[in-house]
Design an enzyme around this catalytic site. Structure first.
Site, PDB file in Angstrom:
ATOM      1  N   LYS A  22       0.831  -1.206   0.000  1.00 60.45           N
ATOM      2  CA  LYS A  22       0.000   0.000   0.000  1.00 60.45           C
ATOM      3  C   LYS A  22       0.871   1.264   0.000  1.00 60.45           C
ATOM      4  CE  LYS A  22      -2.910   0.728   3.584  1.00 60.45           C
ATOM      5  NZ  LYS A  22      -2.784   2.042   4.229  1.00 60.45           N
ATOM      6  N   GLY A  95      -5.086   7.947   5.395  1.00 61.00           N
ATOM      7  CA  GLY A  95      -4.189   8.880   6.080  1.00 61.00           C
ATOM      8  C   GLY A  95      -2.945   9.162   5.253  1.00 61.00           C
ATOM      9  N   ARG A 123      -8.570  12.555  12.643  1.00 59.63           N
ATOM     10  CA  ARG A 123      -7.145  12.241  12.855  1.00 59.63           C
ATOM     11  C   ARG A 123      -6.261  13.502  12.858  1.00 59.63           C
ATOM     12  NH1 ARG A 123      -5.560   7.115   9.333  1.00 59.63           N
ATOM     13  NH2 ARG A 123      -3.733   7.272  10.666  1.00 59.63           N
ATOM     14  N   ASP A 316       1.601  -1.155  12.032  1.00 67.19           N
ATOM     15  CA  ASP A 316       0.289  -1.594  11.532  1.00 67.19           C
ATOM     16  C   ASP A 316      -0.021  -3.050  11.899  1.00 67.19           C
ATOM     17  OD1 ASP A 316      -0.147   0.896  10.449  1.00 67.19           O
ATOM     18  OD2 ASP A 316       0.573   0.347   8.467  1.00 67.19           O
ATOM     19  N   LYS A 343      -4.928   5.946  14.930  1.00 69.11           N
ATOM     20  CA  LYS A 343      -4.990   5.326  13.604  1.00 69.11           C
ATOM     21  C   LYS A 343      -6.446   5.394  13.114  1.00 69.11           C
ATOM     22  CE  LYS A 343      -0.671   4.264  13.071  1.00 69.11           C
ATOM     23  NZ  LYS A 343       0.107   4.936  12.046  1.00 69.11           N
TER      24      LYS A 343
HETATM   25  C1  S3P Z   1       2.295   4.824   6.329  1.00 66.22           C
HETATM   26  C2  S3P Z   1       2.837   5.191   7.530  1.00 66.22           C
HETATM   27  C3  S3P Z   1       2.284   4.763   8.828  1.00 66.22           C
HETATM   28  C4  S3P Z   1       1.349   3.582   8.693  1.00 66.22           C
HETATM   29  C5  S3P Z   1       0.391   3.762   7.556  1.00 66.22           C
HETATM   30  C6  S3P Z   1       1.145   3.917   6.240  1.00 66.22           C
HETATM   31  C7  S3P Z   1       2.922   5.320   5.081  1.00 66.22           C
HETATM   32  O1  S3P Z   1       1.560   5.836   9.402  1.00 66.22           O
HETATM   33  O2  S3P Z   1       0.643   3.372   9.886  1.00 66.22           O
HETATM   34  O3  S3P Z   1      -0.475   2.641   7.444  1.00 66.22           O
HETATM   35  O4  S3P Z   1       2.619   4.779   3.993  1.00 66.22           O
HETATM   36  O5  S3P Z   1       3.720   6.246   5.150  1.00 66.22           O
HETATM   37  P1  S3P Z   1       2.266   6.978  10.308  1.00 66.22           P
HETATM   38  O6  S3P Z   1       3.146   7.770   9.430  1.00 66.22           O
HETATM   39  O7  S3P Z   1       1.128   7.778  10.870  1.00 66.22           O
HETATM   40  O8  S3P Z   1       3.022   6.219  11.357  1.00 66.22           O
END
Ligand code: S3P
Length: 441
Positions: A22, A95, A123, A316, A343
Site C-alpha cells: 500500500k 491517512g 485524525r 500496523d 490510527k
Molecule cells: C504509512 C505510515 C504509517 C502507517 C500507515 C502507512 C505510510 O503511518 O501506519 O499505514 O505509507 O507512510 P504513520 O506515518 O502515521 O506512522
C-alpha cells in the site's frame, strides 16, 4: 454494511501471493505524477486507499490508465505539471494520501481543499500542517489547521530543517515531498526510523536524498524521470497469513514476493522473538526495495516484551501481534505504541474490546496492551475453550486492520465468529477473505 462469519480452521496450508504494498503503491502514483514521462506501476494495489490517490492526481490533470493485470500507467508532467483541481479532493479513509499529498499541494501555486471520511476528519493533521506552514504554505482547517478538511494555498516554499516529534513516515514524507518544490536542502530528523519508501523511491526517480538513519536530506527542484516500478507484496497483508499459520496447529504457508524492507519487517523480528519457525528465502531487490519469500510453520509461541524502535517497524501489525500473543505461553507486553490511539480507529481500545469478547485476557495501557497467553492446560483438558478463544460477535470498528486481525483470531476460536462492518477491508486488501478461504483446510 456487510458482515462475515469466520469458522475455525483445521490448519492453514498453501503457497500464496498477497497484493501489492500500500505505501509503495501510493508513492509510485505521487512521484510518477511529478516526474517527466511515463511511469508504469506493476502489481499496483487496487485497494480503495490507493485508488483514491490515483483519482486525486487525475483531478489535478494527470493522465493515468489502469490496464489489465494490475498495471497502472502514469503520464507525469514534471514538477510543475499539476493543475488546480475543480473540486474538493476526497481521499476517503487514507491517512497516507491526505498527509503526503498535503506536502505536494503545499508546493502548488493554486488553491485546493483536501478531506476524507469521518475517521480521517478526526485524525491529527497538525503534525503536517505545522512544518508545511513553516515552509511557507498557507493552510487552513478546523482547530487552527489541525483537522481536515484542509485548504491549502501553496507555492513559493522555502527549504527547512525540521525535527518531528513523532516517528511517522507520513509526516517525514509530507515534508520531503514539499521539499521537492523548495530551493536548497530540506532536512527532516525523526525520533525513530520510520518506513523509508519515499526516500528510496525518490532516489530511484533521480532525486538526491541522503539518509543516515534518523536524518533525511533532500535537494529541492530535482528533475524526476518516469520509471518502471514493480510493487512488492505488502508485508502488512502477508502478516495476517503468517500469524494465522503460526497459531493454527498443523499449518505451513509460503508467502511469495513480499517486501522485507527492514523499516517494515518488525513483525518478522517479533514472531522470531516469540519462537515462531519462520524462514526468509530467495532474497532479491526490485526498484531499490528488498523482497523475499517467507515460509512459516505452526509454532509454539512464547510471550515477549515489545517496546522502543521495533514498534515503529511493525506499527500496523500490532493488532495482529496481540492475536498471536493470546496463543503464546506467558504474558506479552506492548509499549511505546501510543500512535495506535490515532490510527483509523483507536486500535488499543478496539483490540482490547474484541479480544475480550473472544475470551482473551487483555489489559489496555496508555501506550499499548498487556496480553495474557494461553490458558493453562487444565482448562483445555476440561474442554472449556479451544486455543483459549471462543467465537463471538465482533465488530471491525470501521478499521480494516481490526477486521482482519479478528478474522485471524477466529481461525483458532471455539465456534463461529461474526465480524460486522467489513467493507473497510476494501481499503487495503479487497481479496482478503477469499484468499483466507483458499488456504484454510
Ligand atoms: C504509512 C505510515 C504509517 C502507517 C500507515 C502507512 C505510510 O503511518 O501506519 O499505514 O505509507 O507512510 P504513520 O506515518 O502515521 O506512522
Amino acid at each position: 454494511m456487510r458482515q462475515i462469519t469466520v469458522n475455525p480452521a483445521e490448519s492453514i496450508k498453501g503457497q500464496i501471493n498477497v497484493p501489492g504494498d500500500k505505501s509503495i503503491s501510493h508513492r509510485a502514483v505521487m512521484i510518477g505524477s511529478l516526474s517527466e514521462g511515463v511511469t508504469r506501476i506493476q502489481n499496483f494495489l487496487m485497494g480503495e486507499d490507493c485508488l483514491n490517490t490515483l483519482r486525486a492526481f487525475r483531478a489535478m490533470g494527470i493522465q493515468t490508465e489502469i490496464g489489465d493485470d494490475r498495471v497502472v500507467t502514469i503520464h507525469g508532467n514534471g514538477l510543475d505539471g499539476l493543475c488546480e483541481p475543480e473540486d474538493v479532493i476526497d481521499i476517503g479513509n487514507s491517512g497516507t494520501s491526505i498527509r503526503i499529498m498535503s506536502g505536494v499541494l503545499a508546493g502548488q501555486p493554486f488553491y485546493s481543499v483536501i478531506t476524507g471520511d469521518s475517521s480521517i476528519r478526526r485524525r491529527p493533521m497538525g503534525r503536517i500542517t505545522e512544518p508545511l506552514r513553516k515552509m511557507g504554505a498557507r493552510i487552513f482547517g478546523r482547530g487552527n489547521g489541525t483537522l481536515a478538511p484542509l485548504t491549502i494555498i501553496g507555492g513559493d516554499l522555502k527549504s527547512i530543517y525540521y525535527k518531528t516529534p513523532v516517528a511517522s513516515a507520513q509526516v517525514k514524507s509530507s515534508i520531503l515531498m514539499a521539499g521537492l518544490f523548495a530551493n536548497g536542502y530540506t532536512t527532516v530528523t525523526e525520533p525513530a526510523q520510520s518506513r523509508d519508501h519515499t526516500e528510496r523511491m525518490l532516489r530511484f526517480f533521480g532525486a538526491e536524498v541522503q539518509s543516515d538513519g534518523l536524518n533525511h536530506q533532500l535537494k529541492g527542484l530535482p528533475r524526476l524521470k518516469g520509471r518502471e516500478i514493480i510493487v512488492p507484496g505488502d508485508i502488512s497483508s502477508a502478516a495476517y497469513f503468517l500469524v494465522a499459520a503460526a497459531i493454527t496447529p498443523g499449518s505451513e504457508i509460503l508467502v511469495k514476493d513480499v517486501g522485507i524492507n527492514p523499516t517494515r519487517a518488525g513483525i518478522l523480528e517479533a514472531l522470531k522473538q516469540m519462537g515462531a519457525k519462520i524462514q526468509v528465502e530467495n532474497h532479491r531487490k526490485v526498484n531499490g526495495e528488498p523482497i523475499a519469500d517467507i515460509r512459516i510453520y505452526h509454532s509454539k509461541l512464547r510471550g515477549a516484551t515489545f517496546k522502543g524502535d521495533v514498534i515503529v517497524r511493525m506499527i500496523d501489525e500490532i493488532p495482529l501481534l496481540a492475536v498471536a500473543a493470546t496463543q503464546a505461553e506467558g504474558e506479552t507486553v506492548i509499549r511505546d505504541a501510543k500512535e495506535l490511539r490515532v490510527k483509523e480507529t483507536d486500535r488499543i481500545a478496539a483490540m482490547t474490546k474484541e479480544l475480550r469478547q473472544m475470551g482473551a485476557e487483555v489489559e489496555p495501557i496508555e501506550d499499548g496492551m498487556i496480553i495474557s497467553g494461553n490458558p493453562p492446560p487444565t482448562l483445555f483438558q476440561r474442554g472449556v475453550q479451544k486455543g483459549g478463544l471462543r467465537g463471538a460477535e465482533c465488530d471491525s470498528h470501521g478499521d480494516h486492520r481490526i477486521a482482519m486481525s479478528v478474522a485471524v483470531a477466529a481461525l483458532i476460536a471455539d465456534g463461529e465468529t461474526t465480524i460486522s462492518d467489513i467493507d473497510c477491508v476494501q481499503t487495503s486488501f479487497p481479496s482478503f477473505f477469499k484468499l483466507l478461504d483458499s488456504v484454510r483446510r
